[in-house]
Design a protein around this motif. Sequence first.
Motif, PDB file in Angstrom:
ATOM      1  N   VAL A  37       0.854  -1.190   0.000  1.00  0.00           N
ATOM      2  CA  VAL A  37       0.000   0.000   0.000  1.00  0.00           C
ATOM      3  C   VAL A  37       0.888   1.239   0.000  1.00  0.00           C
ATOM      4  N   ALA A  38       0.609   2.179  -0.900  1.00  0.00           N
ATOM      5  CA  ALA A  38       1.379   3.418  -0.978  1.00  0.00           C
ATOM      6  C   ALA A  38       0.601   4.562  -0.349  1.00  0.00           C
ATOM      7  N   PHE A  80      10.522   4.574   2.330  1.00  0.00           N
ATOM      8  CA  PHE A  80      10.103   5.877   1.801  1.00  0.00           C
ATOM      9  C   PHE A  80      10.822   6.134   0.483  1.00  0.00           C
ATOM     10  N   ARG A  81      10.082   6.663  -0.483  1.00  0.00           N
ATOM     11  CA  ARG A  81      10.640   6.899  -1.819  1.00  0.00           C
ATOM     12  C   ARG A  81      10.225   8.275  -2.328  1.00  0.00           C
ATOM     13  N   ILE A  82      11.078   8.896  -3.100  1.00  0.00           N
ATOM     14  CA  ILE A  82      10.779  10.179  -3.717  1.00  0.00           C
ATOM     15  C   ILE A  82       9.979   9.940  -4.997  1.00  0.00           C
ATOM     16  N   GLY A  83       8.894  10.672  -5.134  1.00  0.00           N
ATOM     17  CA  GLY A  83       8.083  10.537  -6.339  1.00  0.00           C
ATOM     18  C   GLY A  83       6.853  11.413  -6.260  1.00  0.00           C
ATOM     19  N   GLY A  84       6.353  11.797  -7.415  1.00  0.00           N
ATOM     20  CA  GLY A  84       5.158  12.627  -7.477  1.00  0.00           C
ATOM     21  C   GLY A  84       3.926  11.800  -7.787  1.00  0.00           C
ATOM     22  N   LEU A  88       4.712   7.853 -10.231  1.00  0.00           N
ATOM     23  CA  LEU A  88       4.970   7.049  -9.043  1.00  0.00           C
ATOM     24  C   LEU A  88       6.051   5.995  -9.300  1.00  0.00           C
ATOM     25  N   PRO A  89       6.863   5.712  -8.292  1.00  0.00           N
ATOM     26  CA  PRO A  89       7.982   4.762  -8.451  1.00  0.00           C
ATOM     27  C   PRO A  89       7.549   3.306  -8.281  1.00  0.00           C
ATOM     28  N   PHE A  90       6.514   2.892  -9.040  1.00  0.00           N
ATOM     29  CA  PHE A  90       6.006   1.528  -8.955  1.00  0.00           C
ATOM     30  C   PHE A  90       5.689   1.018 -10.355  1.00  0.00           C
ATOM     31  N   LEU A 114      -4.866  10.373 -11.198  1.00  0.00           N
ATOM     32  CA  LEU A 114      -5.704   9.191 -11.034  1.00  0.00           C
ATOM     33  C   LEU A 114      -5.435   8.154 -12.111  1.00  0.00           C
ATOM     34  N   ALA A 115      -5.049   8.590 -13.291  1.00  0.00           N
ATOM     35  CA  ALA A 115      -4.633   7.631 -14.313  1.00  0.00           C
ATOM     36  C   ALA A 115      -3.382   6.881 -13.849  1.00  0.00           C
ATOM     37  N   GLU A 116      -2.485   7.595 -13.194  1.00  0.00           N
ATOM     38  CA  GLU A 116      -1.276   6.971 -12.651  1.00  0.00           C
ATOM     39  C   GLU A 116      -1.632   6.034 -11.495  1.00  0.00           C
ATOM     40  N   ALA A 117      -2.583   6.436 -10.659  1.00  0.00           N
ATOM     41  CA  ALA A 117      -3.028   5.569  -9.569  1.00  0.00           C
ATOM     42  C   ALA A 117      -3.613   4.270 -10.120  1.00  0.00           C
TER      43      ALA A 117
END
Length: 253
Positions: A37-38, A80-84, A88-90, A114-117
């Motif tokens: 879970v992010a 913890f990861r840096i990302g917008g 997203l870093p996944f 939301l497209a990225e989600a």
Amino acid sequence: MSIDALIARLDAYDADPSAVRLRTRSYELLGDPAGLVADVGCGAGLAVAELAERGVQAVGVDVSEQMIELARRRRSGADFRIGGACDLPFGDGELAGYRADKVFHELADPTRALAEARRVLMPGGRIVLVGQDWDTFVIDSSAPELTRRIVHARADQITSPRAARAHRSLLLDAGFQDVAVEVHTAVFTGQRAEPMLGMLTAAAEAACTSGVVTRAEADGWLAEQRDRVRSDRFLLAVPMFVAAATRPPSRTA
């Protein structure tokens, strides 16, 4: 606002009982995720720690390197990861859950986020969005028209001030299903009012800078709010919109 001032304000809000209840509700809406879970826009990492305490495999993501450094110091051993939110870093379908709290009003393109989600969530994965609508702050004042101008002027300086009221439509447009919306109102009075004065000061300054109110009007309004705190007559109510949905196996019409 400096990063230190922002962190202090967030810490004060996070400790408030209404904020604790709201976070707990957001965790419940994630269900029982069978995977990663992010927490997007994780800040200092409180939600990541609380999710871990509930047995959830959680990772925090934030666009701010300073926030990620702070989160790593406070929550040693957590991920913890840096990302917008829009990058997203996944990998595709890597997440079982996605949570974003007080994030979407900062985004210029919530639709892209939301497209990225949807990309990073596996089929059946849950998404939970929490946010305030900056146009609907309720502040008790003897000058309601002036208060209205100040609230709206502050909202106009937010990138997407009404994103929270649009959560449901945004999720439906992005192809999510089982979309549900709740509204929880945080009410600040008495001793809980003092930390909120900083937020009202920022609102009055925004209105003054934009020319919506005069310096004298802003100063007078703030003086009244401080008097209300001292005399236990202060009231600030903030509606918080919570939306939850599920990523379907394939895009629905």
